[in-house]
Motif scaffolding. Structure first.
Motif, PDB file in Angstrom:
ATOM      1  N   ALA A   9      13.817   1.703   0.080  1.00 27.30           N
ATOM      2  CA  ALA A   9      12.489   1.511  -0.090  1.00 27.30           C
ATOM      3  C   ALA A   9      11.599   2.992   0.235  1.00 27.30           C
ATOM      4  CB  ALA A   9      12.054   0.592   0.660  1.00 27.30           C
ATOM      5  N   CYS A  10      10.461   2.909   0.043  1.00 27.70           N
ATOM      6  CA  CYS A  10       9.754   4.200   0.287  1.00 27.70           C
ATOM      7  C   CYS A  10       9.811   4.846   1.585  1.00 27.70           C
ATOM      8  CB  CYS A  10       8.338   4.082  -0.074  1.00 27.70           C
ATOM      9  SG  CYS A  10       7.455   2.429   0.654  1.00 27.70           S
ATOM     10  N   SER A  11      10.435   3.815   2.562  1.00 23.12           N
ATOM     11  CA  SER A  11      10.795   4.443   3.976  1.00 23.12           C
ATOM     12  C   SER A  11      11.876   5.353   3.990  1.00 23.12           C
ATOM     13  CB  SER A  11      11.239   3.132   4.603  1.00 23.12           C
ATOM     14  OG  SER A  11      12.094   2.174   3.905  1.00 23.12           O
ATOM     15  N   ALA A  34      10.806 -11.646   3.685  1.00 24.32           N
ATOM     16  CA  ALA A  34      10.555 -12.752   4.878  1.00 24.32           C
ATOM     17  C   ALA A  34       9.872 -12.274   6.144  1.00 24.32           C
ATOM     18  CB  ALA A  34      11.825 -13.066   5.325  1.00 24.32           C
ATOM     19  N   LYS A  35       9.488 -10.818   6.031  1.00 24.67           N
ATOM     20  CA  LYS A  35       8.718 -10.294   7.145  1.00 24.67           C
ATOM     21  C   LYS A  35       9.199 -10.562   8.561  1.00 24.67           C
ATOM     22  CE  LYS A  35       5.440  -9.368   3.825  1.00 24.67           C
ATOM     23  NZ  LYS A  35       5.620  -8.335   3.200  1.00 24.67           N
ATOM     24  N   LYS A  36      10.798 -10.310   8.325  1.00 26.13           N
ATOM     25  CA  LYS A  36      11.365 -10.390   9.605  1.00 26.13           C
ATOM     26  C   LYS A  36      12.232  -8.982  10.047  1.00 26.13           C
ATOM     27  CE  LYS A  36      10.957 -14.571  11.455  1.00 26.13           C
ATOM     28  NZ  LYS A  36      10.139 -14.806  12.728  1.00 26.13           N
ATOM     29  N   TYR A  51       4.092  -4.061   5.574  1.00 28.20           N
ATOM     30  CA  TYR A  51       5.143  -3.197   4.801  1.00 28.20           C
ATOM     31  C   TYR A  51       5.704  -2.217   5.344  1.00 28.20           C
ATOM     32  CZ  TYR A  51       0.673  -0.932   3.381  1.00 28.20           C
ATOM     33  OH  TYR A  51      -0.634  -0.274   3.360  1.00 28.20           O
ATOM     34  N   VAL A  52       6.894  -1.545   4.887  1.00 27.40           N
ATOM     35  CA  VAL A  52       7.430  -0.414   5.314  1.00 27.40           C
ATOM     36  C   VAL A  52       6.845   0.593   4.630  1.00 27.40           C
ATOM     37  CG1 VAL A  52       9.478  -1.592   6.055  1.00 27.40           C
ATOM     38  CG2 VAL A  52       9.514  -0.808   3.872  1.00 27.40           C
ATOM     39  N   PRO A  53       6.924   1.903   5.088  1.00 25.97           N
ATOM     40  CA  PRO A  53       7.546   2.318   6.202  1.00 25.97           C
ATOM     41  C   PRO A  53       6.488   2.210   7.450  1.00 25.97           C
ATOM     42  CG  PRO A  53       6.875   4.346   5.089  1.00 25.97           C
ATOM     43  CD  PRO A  53       6.713   3.177   4.094  1.00 25.97           C
ATOM     44  N   THR A  64       1.255   3.555   9.991  1.00 26.47           N
ATOM     45  CA  THR A  64       1.448   2.254   8.868  1.00 26.47           C
ATOM     46  C   THR A  64       1.488   2.906   7.406  1.00 26.47           C
ATOM     47  OG1 THR A  64      -0.673   1.786   8.640  1.00 26.47           O
ATOM     48  CG2 THR A  64       0.983   0.661  10.390  1.00 26.47           C
ATOM     49  N   GLU A  65       1.168   4.469   6.974  1.00 27.21           N
ATOM     50  CA  GLU A  65       1.258   4.802   5.753  1.00 27.21           C
ATOM     51  C   GLU A  65       1.988   5.859   5.487  1.00 27.21           C
ATOM     52  OE1 GLU A  65      -0.424   3.583   3.117  1.00 27.21           O
ATOM     53  OE2 GLU A  65      -1.287   2.015   4.409  1.00 27.21           O
ATOM     54  N   GLY A  66       2.905   5.879   4.558  1.00 27.64           N
ATOM     55  CA  GLY A  66       4.068   6.964   4.388  1.00 27.64           C
ATOM     56  C   GLY A  66       3.613   8.304   4.260  1.00 27.64           C
ATOM     57  N   VAL A  67       2.452   8.455   3.862  1.00 25.15           N
ATOM     58  CA  VAL A  67       2.164  10.184   3.730  1.00 25.15           C
ATOM     59  C   VAL A  67       1.642  10.672   4.855  1.00 25.15           C
ATOM     60  CG1 VAL A  67       1.684  10.021   1.204  1.00 25.15           C
ATOM     61  CG2 VAL A  67      -0.135   9.899   2.587  1.00 25.15           C
ATOM     62  N   HIS A 106       4.451   5.915  -6.974  1.00 27.80           N
ATOM     63  CA  HIS A 106       4.952   4.990  -5.967  1.00 27.80           C
ATOM     64  C   HIS A 106       4.124   3.829  -6.439  1.00 27.80           C
ATOM     65  CE1 HIS A 106       5.245   3.756  -1.529  1.00 27.80           C
ATOM     66  NE2 HIS A 106       5.394   2.619  -2.407  1.00 27.80           N
ATOM     67  N   LYS A 107       2.847   3.707  -6.655  1.00 29.27           N
ATOM     68  CA  LYS A 107       2.091   2.551  -6.797  1.00 29.27           C
ATOM     69  C   LYS A 107       2.231   2.099  -8.197  1.00 29.27           C
ATOM     70  CE  LYS A 107       2.110   1.076  -3.141  1.00 29.27           C
ATOM     71  NZ  LYS A 107       2.467  -0.483  -2.708  1.00 29.27           N
ATOM     72  N   ASN A 108       2.723   2.912  -9.200  1.00 32.43           N
ATOM     73  CA  ASN A 108       2.917   2.379 -10.314  1.00 32.43           C
ATOM     74  C   ASN A 108       4.265   1.666 -10.584  1.00 32.43           C
ATOM     75  OD1 ASN A 108       0.749   2.469 -12.310  1.00 32.43           O
ATOM     76  ND2 ASN A 108       0.898   4.936 -12.174  1.00 32.43           N
TER      77      ASN A 108
HETATM   78  N1  GSH Z   1       0.533   2.214   1.106  1.00 30.26           N
HETATM   79  C1  GSH Z   1       1.920   2.083   1.589  1.00 30.26           C
HETATM   80  C2  GSH Z   1       2.564   1.447   0.823  1.00 30.26           C
HETATM   81  C3  GSH Z   1       4.070   1.058   1.183  1.00 30.26           C
HETATM   82  C4  GSH Z   1       5.090   0.043   0.460  1.00 30.26           C
HETATM   83  O1  GSH Z   1       4.565  -0.021  -0.841  1.00 30.26           O
HETATM   84  N2  GSH Z   1       6.130  -0.493   0.920  1.00 30.26           N
HETATM   85  C5  GSH Z   1       6.732  -1.345   0.234  1.00 30.26           C
HETATM   86  C6  GSH Z   1       8.079  -0.960  -0.067  1.00 30.26           C
HETATM   87  S1  GSH Z   1       8.209   0.898  -0.785  1.00 30.26           S
HETATM   88  C7  GSH Z   1       6.958  -2.743   1.002  1.00 30.26           C
HETATM   89  O2  GSH Z   1       7.150  -2.580   1.971  1.00 30.26           O
HETATM   90  N3  GSH Z   1       6.494  -3.760   0.176  1.00 30.26           N
HETATM   91  C8  GSH Z   1       6.536  -5.172   0.759  1.00 30.26           C
HETATM   92  C9  GSH Z   1       5.078  -5.765   0.508  1.00 30.26           C
HETATM   93  O3  GSH Z   1       4.041  -4.944   0.182  1.00 30.26           O
HETATM   94  O4  GSH Z   1       4.942  -6.878   1.228  1.00 30.26           O
HETATM   95  C10 GSH Z   1       2.339   3.574   1.758  1.00 30.26           C
HETATM   96  O5  GSH Z   1       2.344   4.291   0.963  1.00 30.26           O
HETATM   97  O6  GSH Z   1       3.270   3.615   2.815  1.00 30.26           O
END
Ligand code: GSH
Length: 202
Positions: A9-11, A34-36, A51-53, A64-67, A106-108
């Motif tokens: 994932a983006c993490s 599952a959010k676990k 969400y990760v990361p 809580t934001e990647g950048v 990423h978001k696309n």
């Molecule tokens: N805005 C967040 C988005 C992070 C994101 O899209 N994470 C995805 C994995 S790449 C995720 O955990 N998605 C699960 C969900 O949204 O429930 C960022 O840029 O860090």
């Protein structure tokens, strides 16, 4: 520091950055559906966005934001040159790249991972990604090794992570030869190999 991640994932981007800096950190895998976490913790309680990361600092602050966390990690060790100094023109250029990668690439990709997304929307989304990749392809066309020149930065770790998603979404990266060569180059970095092994990707 503790990085909550999901494999590939983006993490993966902050994971690579952590290794590049040599900072002390631990990781915990998250099942984002599952959010676990792998130790059974409720992930909503760790990151209310779900969400990760997610990066938990030693004093308990939660990023809580990647950048934001990518830049936090880079700034911990300026000598690793993962980001130019804050307030400089070079840093603004890097910030532009990070926002572009986050919001335009990423978001696309995100809807392509959902079974609920209609096929015609996926097709439109892939076209948008192709336009963004065309731009990045042109950026890399002057022979530079990395997005901003000869220096590997957090933007490269991020783009590598995103370009890897073409494998799971039916996009042929070979259409962009400079981007393909870039991804191959970044994949060879010891930090990238280490992060991918740690996430069970190789
Ligand atoms: N805005 C967040 C988005 C992070 C994101 O899209 N994470 C995805 C994995 S790449 C995720 O955990 N998605 C699960 C969900 O949204 O429930 C960022 O840029 O860090």
């Amino acid at each position: 520091m503790k990085l909550y991640y999901s494999p590939a994932a983006c993490s993966l981007a902050p994971h690579i950055a952590l290794i590049e800096t040599g900072a002390a950190y631990t990781t915990e895998k998250v099942d984002v559906r599952a959010k676990k976490t792998e130790t059974g913790a409720d992930f909503w309680a760790i990151n209310p966005k779900g969400y990760v990361p997610t990066l938990v600092l030693d004093d308990g602050e939660v990023l809580t934001e990647g950048v934001v966390m990518q830049q936090y990690i880079a700034d911990l060790k300026p000598e690793a040159k993962l980001a130019p100094a804050r307030g400089t023109k070079e840093r603004r250029k890097l910030e532009e790249l990070l926002v572009f990668l986050s919001t335009e690439v990423h978001k696309n990709f995100s809807p392509l991972f959902s079974l609920a997304t209609p096929e015609d929307f996926k097709t439109q989304t892939k076209e948008k990604i192709a336009q963004r990749f065309d731009y990045l392809e042109r950026q890399l066309s002057d022979g530079r090794a990395f997005l901003t020149g000869d220096q590997f930065t957090i933007a490269d770790a991020y783009l590598f992570t995103l370009s890897n998603w073409t494998k799971f979404t039916g996009i042929d990266l070979a259409r962009w030869p400079n981007l393909t060569a870039f991804a191959g180059r970044v994949a060879q970095r010891p930090s990238v190999q280490q992060a991918m092994k740690a996430e069970g990707l190789m």
